[in-house]
Design an enzyme around this catalytic site. Structure first.
Site, PDB file in Angstrom:
ATOM      1  N   ASP A  11       0.868  -1.177   0.000  1.00  0.00           N
ATOM      2  CA  ASP A  11       0.000   0.000   0.000  1.00  0.00           C
ATOM      3  C   ASP A  11       0.903   1.225   0.000  1.00  0.00           C
ATOM      4  O   ASP A  11       1.666   1.448   0.948  1.00  0.00           O
ATOM      5  CB  ASP A  11      -0.907  -0.005   1.231  1.00  0.00           C
ATOM      6  CG  ASP A  11      -2.043   1.003   1.100  1.00  0.00           C
ATOM      7  OD1 ASP A  11      -2.098   1.711   0.085  1.00  0.00           O
ATOM      8  OD2 ASP A  11      -2.876   1.071   2.029  1.00  0.00           O
ATOM      9  N   ASP A 105      -2.756   2.124  -6.186  1.00  0.00           N
ATOM     10  CA  ASP A 105      -1.608   2.118  -5.280  1.00  0.00           C
ATOM     11  C   ASP A 105      -1.578   0.917  -4.349  1.00  0.00           C
ATOM     12  O   ASP A 105      -0.805   0.894  -3.407  1.00  0.00           O
ATOM     13  CB  ASP A 105      -1.649   3.373  -4.414  1.00  0.00           C
ATOM     14  CG  ASP A 105      -2.794   3.310  -3.407  1.00  0.00           C
ATOM     15  OD1 ASP A 105      -3.901   2.942  -3.812  1.00  0.00           O
ATOM     16  OD2 ASP A 105      -2.563   3.596  -2.229  1.00  0.00           O
ATOM     17  N   GLU A 106      -2.391  -0.074  -4.604  1.00  0.00           N
ATOM     18  CA  GLU A 106      -2.549  -1.164  -3.643  1.00  0.00           C
ATOM     19  C   GLU A 106      -2.674  -2.486  -4.385  1.00  0.00           C
ATOM     20  O   GLU A 106      -3.385  -2.573  -5.386  1.00  0.00           O
ATOM     21  CB  GLU A 106      -3.794  -0.909  -2.790  1.00  0.00           C
ATOM     22  CG  GLU A 106      -3.997  -1.861  -1.655  1.00  0.00           C
ATOM     23  CD  GLU A 106      -5.249  -1.509  -0.858  1.00  0.00           C
ATOM     24  OE1 GLU A 106      -5.522  -2.223   0.128  1.00  0.00           O
ATOM     25  OE2 GLU A 106      -5.964  -0.548  -1.218  1.00  0.00           O
TER      26      GLU A 106
END
Length: 555
Positions: A11, A105-106
């Site tokens: 993350d 983003d994860e």
């Protein structure tokens, strides 16, 4: 459950805000909020400096401004975030063929599928190397969680924030989860948490002690049984490389409620076209068209129509959306509109009548365009059309000036736009103010966050490292002055934010506290902080312009 922590969850830390700080040297170490900056906007991401003041994702921007009036409020630059995300995902795919992206983003990574040894030491080494690679490639930081299950890996990455690594060893799950709030578990939202609270259940340990039968009685069989397994630390969900999208949609929230029926229809047509663009970009078609209407009183209505077959024809989607709008009363005012397509497929079944109508519209539009061009050519004597300019100069927008080079918009209003000229690799740059229609100023392309080469000599407009000096009628810091335009933003939309609604182990910690910007006052109204007069505009009076835009306490 695996016997080794070979499921990795990455993350990125405050992704959107961190990318803006990396691109804008003057914002490093300062509170930054990215999202809708209008009165009805919503925070997408807040930097850790802003979180100290209580600003969180999904919070109304108006509330964020009250909590942290000195933060920099910027519009999102999704092209930059997608580019950085692509670089990060390439690093993850180098570790394993099984990578499950959750957002920009994860992502989850199955290290075992990539040949990593099934032990804690090997997993930790991979995680640490990944963090170093991300920093080298993007200039940003990410937090890594390692565990034997997806749920636990995500909890570990949240506990590791910011810029850390955490391993949950198999066999320690119940001891770790026990004291945590029940909201930590996936699938537990406000409604479920309230139902459990009324039954006296507030922690994960209490959830496990309640037993499966009690949870099924409170929440239903599917939800209750799944929640009980997770409370025991059991999560057998595999890492899935490809997740099939169920729908494609777009929506917009309006600054002022729309009461004109024609305006509502025009906005719906625009949204339908954007929806089809996304649909085609994904190489998909859809069979069901859905519209969403949120009224002035926050009541929300949805209407849907199922077509004869899948389509990606903009005319078909547009006409279906307009038919659905005819079923909704909008006289009280519309706050939000949305258009979506579901029932996705990889093929299309064209509607013959819609196709013919589209062809007729295309012919008519071409004829009108030719006629307008001929008339315009006679009136202007064959003059070339002017370059199309943006409707508004959004805070954070990349721009280029013919004399001063690359920079970004700090704010705009009352006919002026304020620009800071700096690059990711430069010292904090100077601020200058121009007329919004200055022909020397135009939108620019985003600069790379890392790997950019500074110019051989100083660029005009670049200054020594002074961390303040905002000027202009509507600075990014604090509230815009009365009369300055606000940007028009989505209140909600596709999952493209960095940590919107995750909420797991949200600690709000910051590596550095809030720093007040050092803001020198201009020598006279309209002057830039370096003492030079603003270019392209007459010096406004003190009642027209704020020298700092609310950037400094006590200034």
């Amino acid at each position: 459950m695996r016997r080794a922590p070979t499921i990795l969850h990455l993350d990125m830390d405050a992704f959107f805000a961190a990318a803006e700080q990396a691109a804008k040297p003057s914002l490093r170490g300062k509170p930054v909020v990215v999202g809708g900056i209008g009165p009805r906007g919503v925070v997408s991401t807040a930097s850790y400096e802003a979180r100290v003041f209580g600003v969180r994702s999904a919070m109304p921007t108006a509330q964020a401004r009250r909590l942290c009036p000195n933060a920099a409020y910027l519009s999102p630059r999704f092209s930059v975030y997608r580019q950085v995300s692509g670089s990060v995902m390439e690093l993850l795919h180098a570790l394993s063929p099984l990578v499950e992206p959750l957002s920009l983003d994860e992502a989850f990574v199955d290290l075992e599928a990539g040949g990593v040894a099934a032990d804690s030491a090997a997993s930790r080494a991979v995680g640490e190397q990944l963090r170093r690679d991300i920093r080298a490639v993007t200039g940003l930081t990410g937090s890594v969680g390692l565990a034997g299950a997806k749920m636990l890996a995500k909890i570990a990455s949240e506990a590791a924030k910011p810029d850390g690594l955490r391993i949950i060893e198999p066999g320690t799950e119940r001891e770790l989860l026990g004291p945590m709030t029940v909201r930590t578990l996936p699938g537990v939202g406000p409604a479920t948490a309230e139902a459990l609270r009324r039954a006296g259940i507030t922690t994960v340990a209490e959830t496990a002690e309640a037993g499966e039968a009690e949870l099924v009685r409170l929440l239903g069989r599917a939800h209750g049984a799944g929640l009980y397994a997770m409370a025991l630390g059991r999560d057998d969900r595999p890492v899935v490389a490809e997740r099939d999208a169920k729908s494609v949609s777009v929506e917009d929230t309006f600054e002022v409620d729309l009461t004109d029926r024609t305006r509502v229809r025009n906005e719906l047509v625009r949204l339908a076209e954007r929806c089809v663009q996304r649909l085609r970009a994904a190489g998909r078609s859809g069979r069901t068209v859905v519209i969403k209407v949120r009224n002035y009183d926050f009541s929300t209505l949805t209407r849907s129509e199922t077509l004869r077959g899948p389509t990606d024809d903009p005319a078909v989607v547009r006409e279906a959306a307009l038919r659905l709008l005819d079923l909704v009363d909008t006289t009280g005012g519309v706050r939000l509109l949305g258009v979506g397509v579901s029932g996705l497929a990889d093929f299309t079944q064209e509607d013959l009548f819609a196709q013919l109508a589209t062809e007729r519209e295309a012919v008519e539009a071409a004829q009108l365009a030719l006629g307008a061009a001929a008339e315009g050519g006679e009136e202007r004597g064959g003059a070339e059309p002017e370059e199309e300019r943006p409707r508004r100069w959004h805070p954070g927008l990349d721009v280029v000036h013919d004399e001063y080079g690359a920079g970004w918009v700090q704010g705009s209003g009352v006919g002026r736009v304020t620009v800071r000229f700096e690059q990711p690799w430069s010292a904090p740059g100077r601020v200058r103010t121009f007329a919004v229609d200055d022909p020397a100023l135009r939108p620019g392309e985003p600069l790379p966050l890392v790997g950019g080469a500074p110019t051989a000599g100083p660029v005009r407009g670049e200054a020594a490292p002074v961390m303040g000096g905002e000027s202009g009628p509507s600075g990014i810091f604090g509230r815009p002055i009365s009369g300055g335009p606000e940007s028009y933003d989505q209140e909600s939309g596709p999952l493209e934010s960095d940590d919107l609604g995750s909420g797991l182990l949200e600690s709000g910690r910051a590596e550095s506290g809030h720093q007040e910007p050092d803001c020198p006052k201009p020598d006279r109204a309209g002057a830039s902080p370096d003492g030079e007069p603003a270019r392209g505009v007459a010096s406004p009076g003190p009642s027209t312009i704020s020298s700092s835009g609310g950037a400094c306490r006590g200034s």
